[in-house]
Design a protein around this motif. Structure first.
Motif, PDB file in Angstrom:
ATOM      1  N   THR A 386       0.825  -1.218   0.000  1.00 57.98           N
ATOM      2  CA  THR A 386       0.000   0.000   0.000  1.00 57.98           C
ATOM      3  C   THR A 386       0.851   1.257   0.000  1.00 57.98           C
ATOM      4  O   THR A 386       0.342   2.349  -0.276  1.00 57.98           O
ATOM      5  CB  THR A 386      -0.947   0.038   1.230  1.00 57.98           C
ATOM      6  OG1 THR A 386      -0.168   0.112   2.432  1.00 57.98           O
ATOM      7  CG2 THR A 386      -1.856  -1.169   1.270  1.00 57.98           C
ATOM      8  N   LYS A 387       2.131   1.109   0.296  1.00 56.24           N
ATOM      9  CA  LYS A 387       3.041   2.265   0.299  1.00 56.24           C
ATOM     10  C   LYS A 387       3.738   2.438  -1.043  1.00 56.24           C
ATOM     11  O   LYS A 387       4.641   3.275  -1.177  1.00 56.24           O
ATOM     12  CB  LYS A 387       4.092   2.112   1.407  1.00 56.24           C
ATOM     13  CG  LYS A 387       3.498   1.837   2.787  1.00 56.24           C
ATOM     14  CD  LYS A 387       2.467   2.881   3.190  1.00 56.24           C
ATOM     15  CE  LYS A 387       1.836   2.554   4.531  1.00 56.24           C
ATOM     16  NZ  LYS A 387       0.729   3.498   4.856  1.00 56.24           N
ATOM     17  N   LYS A 388       3.331   1.661  -2.007  1.00 62.80           N
ATOM     18  CA  LYS A 388       3.947   1.705  -3.338  1.00 62.80           C
ATOM     19  C   LYS A 388       2.931   2.228  -4.359  1.00 62.80           C
ATOM     20  O   LYS A 388       1.718   2.189  -4.129  1.00 62.80           O
ATOM     21  CB  LYS A 388       4.417   0.303  -3.749  1.00 62.80           C
ATOM     22  CG  LYS A 388       5.322  -0.384  -2.725  1.00 62.80           C
ATOM     23  CD  LYS A 388       6.655   0.312  -2.587  1.00 62.80           C
ATOM     24  CE  LYS A 388       7.553  -0.442  -1.594  1.00 62.80           C
ATOM     25  NZ  LYS A 388       8.861   0.213  -1.451  1.00 62.80           N
ATOM     26  N   PRO A 389       3.406   2.674  -5.513  1.00 64.82           N
ATOM     27  CA  PRO A 389       2.495   3.247  -6.523  1.00 64.82           C
ATOM     28  C   PRO A 389       1.820   2.190  -7.381  1.00 64.82           C
ATOM     29  O   PRO A 389       1.943   2.196  -8.610  1.00 64.82           O
ATOM     30  CB  PRO A 389       3.434   4.121  -7.361  1.00 64.82           C
ATOM     31  CG  PRO A 389       4.741   3.400  -7.301  1.00 64.82           C
ATOM     32  CD  PRO A 389       4.824   2.830  -5.908  1.00 64.82           C
ATOM     33  N   ASP A 441      -4.680   4.910  -0.305  1.00 66.77           N
ATOM     34  CA  ASP A 441      -3.822   5.226   0.828  1.00 66.77           C
ATOM     35  C   ASP A 441      -3.639   6.737   0.880  1.00 66.77           C
ATOM     36  O   ASP A 441      -2.927   7.317   0.057  1.00 66.77           O
ATOM     37  CB  ASP A 441      -2.471   4.528   0.702  1.00 66.77           C
ATOM     38  CG  ASP A 441      -1.589   4.749   1.927  1.00 66.77           C
ATOM     39  OD1 ASP A 441      -2.076   5.401   2.872  1.00 66.77           O
ATOM     40  OD2 ASP A 441      -0.449   4.272   1.932  1.00 66.77           O
ATOM     41  N   ASN A 442      -4.289   7.373   1.845  1.00 64.35           N
ATOM     42  CA  ASN A 442      -4.205   8.828   1.975  1.00 64.35           C
ATOM     43  C   ASN A 442      -3.111   9.275   2.925  1.00 64.35           C
ATOM     44  O   ASN A 442      -2.962  10.457   3.185  1.00 64.35           O
ATOM     45  CB  ASN A 442      -5.543   9.387   2.483  1.00 64.35           C
ATOM     46  CG  ASN A 442      -6.454   9.778   1.327  1.00 64.35           C
ATOM     47  OD1 ASN A 442      -5.999   9.988   0.220  1.00 64.35           O
ATOM     48  ND2 ASN A 442      -7.742   9.862   1.594  1.00 64.35           N
ATOM     49  N   ALA A 443      -2.362   8.315   3.459  1.00 64.92           N
ATOM     50  CA  ALA A 443      -1.338   8.659   4.439  1.00 64.92           C
ATOM     51  C   ALA A 443      -0.146   9.362   3.784  1.00 64.92           C
ATOM     52  O   ALA A 443       0.641  10.020   4.448  1.00 64.92           O
ATOM     53  CB  ALA A 443      -0.862   7.410   5.173  1.00 64.92           C
ATOM     54  N   ILE A 447      -1.747  10.455  -3.426  1.00 66.19           N
ATOM     55  CA  ILE A 447      -2.367   9.128  -3.456  1.00 66.19           C
ATOM     56  C   ILE A 447      -1.744   8.339  -4.606  1.00 66.19           C
ATOM     57  O   ILE A 447      -1.902   8.697  -5.770  1.00 66.19           O
ATOM     58  CB  ILE A 447      -3.895   9.222  -3.654  1.00 66.19           C
ATOM     59  CG1 ILE A 447      -4.529   9.965  -2.482  1.00 66.19           C
ATOM     60  CG2 ILE A 447      -4.505   7.834  -3.792  1.00 66.19           C
ATOM     61  CD1 ILE A 447      -6.020  10.202  -2.644  1.00 66.19           C
ATOM     62  N   THR A 448      -1.004   7.311  -4.273  1.00 69.57           N
ATOM     63  CA  THR A 448      -0.324   6.534  -5.308  1.00 69.57           C
ATOM     64  C   THR A 448      -0.793   5.090  -5.356  1.00 69.57           C
ATOM     65  O   THR A 448      -0.471   4.376  -6.284  1.00 69.57           O
ATOM     66  CB  THR A 448       1.193   6.545  -5.069  1.00 69.57           C
ATOM     67  OG1 THR A 448       1.460   6.036  -3.760  1.00 69.57           O
ATOM     68  CG2 THR A 448       1.748   7.952  -5.193  1.00 69.57           C
ATOM     69  N   TYR A 449      -1.518   4.654  -4.333  1.00 64.45           N
ATOM     70  CA  TYR A 449      -1.971   3.268  -4.264  1.00 64.45           C
ATOM     71  C   TYR A 449      -3.489   3.253  -4.194  1.00 64.45           C
ATOM     72  O   TYR A 449      -4.102   4.059  -3.483  1.00 64.45           O
ATOM     73  CB  TYR A 449      -1.399   2.588  -3.018  1.00 64.45           C
ATOM     74  CG  TYR A 449      -1.903   1.164  -2.796  1.00 64.45           C
ATOM     75  CD1 TYR A 449      -1.225   0.069  -3.306  1.00 64.45           C
ATOM     76  CD2 TYR A 449      -3.072   0.933  -2.062  1.00 64.45           C
ATOM     77  CE1 TYR A 449      -1.690  -1.223  -3.110  1.00 64.45           C
ATOM     78  CE2 TYR A 449      -3.547  -0.359  -1.853  1.00 64.45           C
ATOM     79  CZ  TYR A 449      -2.853  -1.436  -2.379  1.00 64.45           C
ATOM     80  OH  TYR A 449      -3.319  -2.710  -2.179  1.00 64.45           O
ATOM     81  N   ASP A 450      -4.097   2.345  -4.947  1.00 60.75           N
ATOM     82  CA  ASP A 450      -5.541   2.152  -4.764  1.00 60.75           C
ATOM     83  C   ASP A 450      -5.894   0.679  -4.883  1.00 60.75           C
ATOM     84  O   ASP A 450      -5.196  -0.086  -5.549  1.00 60.75           O
ATOM     85  CB  ASP A 450      -6.371   3.011  -5.731  1.00 60.75           C
ATOM     86  CG  ASP A 450      -6.256   2.582  -7.183  1.00 60.75           C
ATOM     87  OD1 ASP A 450      -6.640   1.447  -7.503  1.00 60.75           O
ATOM     88  OD2 ASP A 450      -5.798   3.398  -8.007  1.00 60.75           O
ATOM     89  N   LEU A 451      -6.933   0.301  -4.191  1.00 65.29           N
ATOM     90  CA  LEU A 451      -7.387  -1.088  -4.153  1.00 65.29           C
ATOM     91  C   LEU A 451      -8.886  -1.130  -4.409  1.00 65.29           C
ATOM     92  O   LEU A 451      -9.660  -0.477  -3.696  1.00 65.29           O
ATOM     93  CB  LEU A 451      -7.058  -1.721  -2.799  1.00 65.29           C
ATOM     94  CG  LEU A 451      -7.380  -3.213  -2.608  1.00 65.29           C
ATOM     95  CD1 LEU A 451      -6.423  -3.836  -1.595  1.00 65.29           C
ATOM     96  CD2 LEU A 451      -8.824  -3.451  -2.162  1.00 65.29           C
ATOM     97  N   SER A 452      -9.281  -1.886  -5.423  1.00 67.03           N
ATOM     98  CA  SER A 452     -10.699  -2.112  -5.708  1.00 67.03           C
ATOM     99  C   SER A 452     -11.093  -3.474  -5.174  1.00 67.03           C
ATOM    100  O   SER A 452     -10.396  -4.470  -5.428  1.00 67.03           O
ATOM    101  CB  SER A 452     -10.975  -2.048  -7.217  1.00 67.03           C
ATOM    102  OG  SER A 452     -10.691  -0.766  -7.730  1.00 67.03           O
TER     103      SER A 452
END
Length: 484
Positions: A386-389, A441-443, A447-452
Motif C-alpha cells: 500500500t506504500k507503493k504506486p 492510501d491517503n497517508a 495518493i499513489t496506491y488504490d485497491l478495488s
C-alpha cells in the motif's frame, strides 16, 4: 566542466555495460525451449491467436523446469497489459485456468460427450482479448513442470514465489518487446498467498536495480486465500448470511465457540456439537459454489482427531472415473473430467511440445506436492504494497464458501485504507453484476496506491468459470482505469 561531463559519460557507459552483462547472464541461463503452436487436437483449423509454450529453468543448476503457455493479446500486443497468471492449489495446473477460466479455449461439452475425444471451442470472454497472458505451471510438480532432481521438488510458499520471480525475469529477457507493457501479477485461490510475495519481490528488485526492470503496475486476485484464520473463521458467518444455517444454530455457535471455527476448544462439547451441526447443514453443498451439489460424500472427522475445518475434497478424476454418473444429477466436476483425457493424450502433448518422459500422469491438481506452507498470512505483504504506486483488484465470487467474500473484506479493512467510493452495485448489460468499493492510501502526500474490492454476483470460487461475461467486463474496465 568537461571533466565532469567525461566522468558522467564514463559512469553511464559503466552502467550500460553492467546492464548488458546482467542481461547476457540471464539470457545464457534462460531456457531456449519455446515453440509457437499453430494447431491443437480437438480444435478445427489453425488457432486464431498466438500461442507459445515452453520451459524456463530456475533454481540451482536450473533443475526446476517451469512450463508455461503464453497467449498474445488478440487486440494490441504491444499496448495491452502483460499478465502473469497463477492458478491456485497449490499444485493446480495453469491449463485449468487456461481452459476453465480466462483462456481463449474451452471445451464444447455438447460435442465432447459420448466417449469421443474432447472438442475445443473459442471462449468469447477470454481475457486474452484485452491482455497478453503468461499461464505458468507453478510451483514445480504442477501440471507439466518438473525437476531433474528430487531436491528440486521440495518447495514452500516463499521458495515458490522466488522461483516464479526468477522465471518471470528470464521470460522477459527472452521476450524483450514486452518489457514496456504494464505488468500485473494475477491469480486466484491459493495464489492469494504466493502472488503478493512475488509482487513484493518484483518491487524490491526494481528498487535495487535488478535487471530487467519490470513495468509493474499492480496485481489482481480472485477469491484469494490470504489469512488462514480470517478466511476460515468467516465460513460460519457466511453460511448464516446466506441462510445455510439457522439463526438459532448461529447464535449457539457464537456463544459456545466464540466465533472460532479454525481452532475451536475441542474439550467444549457444546461447541463441537454446534460445529458438527453446521457441517451437517453445508456438507452436501459444492463448497466452490453453494448453489450446486457436491459429488462426494463428506464426513466430519471424529472429535478425537486433530480438528480440520476444511472440507475433504478428493480429486475429480478419482471420483468420477470410478463411479457411473447418475442420470439427471449433474455436478460441475463432470466438466473437469474432459481435461484429463485431453492433457494425457500423446498427440496433445506432442502438439504442446511437452518433453517426453518428464510427466507420466498429468493431473488438474497435484495433491502430492512436497510443499511447505510457511506463510500463514499474506496481509503484511499487502500492507507493505500500500506504500507503493500500485493498483490492486481483489474480486470475490459471492457464492464461494471456501474463501468467503466477507473474510476477504475483513482483511482488506484491516489495511486501514481510506474509502474513496463506498459499497455500490456495478452493472453488465443493465443487470447487477456485483458490488464494489474503492480504497486508497491517503497517508502519503500524494495518493499513489488504490485497491478495488468487487464481488461477482452468483460467482463461485473461480469466478470467471461461473460468470465469464461479468468477469471479462470487470477486467476490461479495470485495466483501462474505468470505474467498474
Amino acid at each position: 566542466m568537461s571533466v565532469i561531463l567525461l566522468r558522467n559519460t564514463h559512469c553511464h557507459l559503466i552502467n550500460m555495460m553492467l546492464f548488458l552483462a546482467s542481461t547476457l547472464l540471464l539470457l545464457s541461463d534462460a531456457a531456449a525451449s519455446k515453440s509457437i503452436i499453430k494447431s491443437l487436437p480437438g480444435f478445427h483449423g489453425n488457432l486464431p491467436f498466438v500461442l507459445e509454450t515452453g520451459y524456463i529453468g530456475v533454481g540451482e543448476l536450473e533443475a526446476v523446469q517451469l512450463f508455461y503457455y503464453f497467449v498474445e493479446s488478440e487486440r494490441s500486443p504491444k499496448d495491452d497489459p502483460l499478465v502473469l497468471w497463477l492458478t491456485g492449489g497449490p499444485g493446480c495446473s495453469a491449463l485449468s485456468g487456461f481452459i476453465y477460466e480466462i483462456g481463449p479455449l474451452s471445451f464444447d461439452y455438447a460435442k465432447s460427450s459420448g466417449g469421443g475425444k474432447p472438442v475445443l471451442a473459442l471462449n468469447p470472454y477470454s481475457w486474452t482479448k484485452i491482455a497478453n497472458i503468461i499461464f505458468v505451471d507453478a510451483p514445480v510438480g504442477t501440471g507439466f513442470s518438473y525437476s531433474t532432481t528430487w531436491e528440486g521438488y521440495d518447495v514452500s510458499d516463499t521458495l515458490s514465489a522466488a522461483e516464479t520471480y526468477e522465471f518471470l525475469r528470464k521470460w522477459l529477457v527472452d521476450h524483450p518487446k514486452f518489457l514496456t507493457n504494464p505488468l500485473y501479477v494475477a491469480g486466484d485461490s491459493y495464489s492469494g498467498i504466493v502472488a503478493p510475495i512475488i509482487v513484493q519481490e518484483i518491487s524490491d528488485g526494481n528498487e535495487v536495480g535488478r535487471q530487467p526492470t519490470m513495468n509493474l503496475k499492480g496485481y489482481v486476485l480472485g477469491n484469494p486465500l490470504t489469512d488462514h484464520e480470517i478466511d476460515t473463521n468467516s465460513i460460519v458467518p457466511f453460511a448464516y448470511l446466506k441462510a445455510l444455517i439457522s439463526d438459532k444454530l448461529y447464535e449457539s455457535f457464537m456463544k459456545n465457540c466464540k466465533g472460532e471455527y479454525l481452532n475451536p476448544d475441542q474439550s467444549n462439547a457444546s461447541c463441537m456439537e454446534d460445529i458438527l451441526a453446521i457441517k451437517e447443514c453445508i456438507g452436501d453443498l459444492y463448497t466452490a459454489q453453494i448453489l450446486e451439489p457436491t459429488c462426494k460424500l463428506i464426513s466430519p472427522k471424529p472429535v478425537a482427531l486433530k480438528w480440520d475445518p476444511r472440507f475433504l475434497i478428493a480429486d475429480d478424476a478419482d471420483i468420477l472415473l470410478s463411479s457411473p454418473r447418475v442420470h439427471g444429477h449433474w455436478c460441475r466436476s463432470y466438466n473437469h473430467v474432459y481435461i484429463y483425457g485431453w492433457a494425457n493424450d500423446e498427440t496433445v502433448r506432442d502438439a504442446l511440445h511437452i518433453r517426453k518422459g518428464t510427466i507420466k500422469d498429468w493431473r488438474r491438481c497435484n495433491k502430492t506436492l512436497a510443499y511447505s506452507y510457511n506463510v500463514e498470512s499474506a496481509v503484511d505483504y499487502h500492507r507493505n504494497l500500500t506504500k507503493k504506486p500500485y493498483r490492486a483488484l481483489i474480486y470475490s465470487g459471492d457464492h464461494d464458501i471456501i474463501i468467503p467474500y466477507i473474510g476477504t473484506h475483513e482483511w482488506i479493512e484491516s489495511l486501514n485504507l481510506t474509502i474513496k467510493h463506498d459499497w455500490e452495485p456495478w452493472f453488465v448489460d443493465g443487470q447487477v453484476a456485483g458490488y464494489a468499493m474503492l480504497y486508497a492510501d491517503n497517508a502519503q502526500e500524494y495518493i499513489t496506491y488504490d485497491l478495488s474490492f468487487a464481488t461477482v454476483k452468483g460467482g463461485g470460487h473461480t469466478a470467471p468459470e461461473y460468470r465469464p461475461e461479468q468477469c471479462f467486463a470487470m477486467m476490461d474496465r479495470w485495466f483501462d482505469y474505468y470505474p467498474l
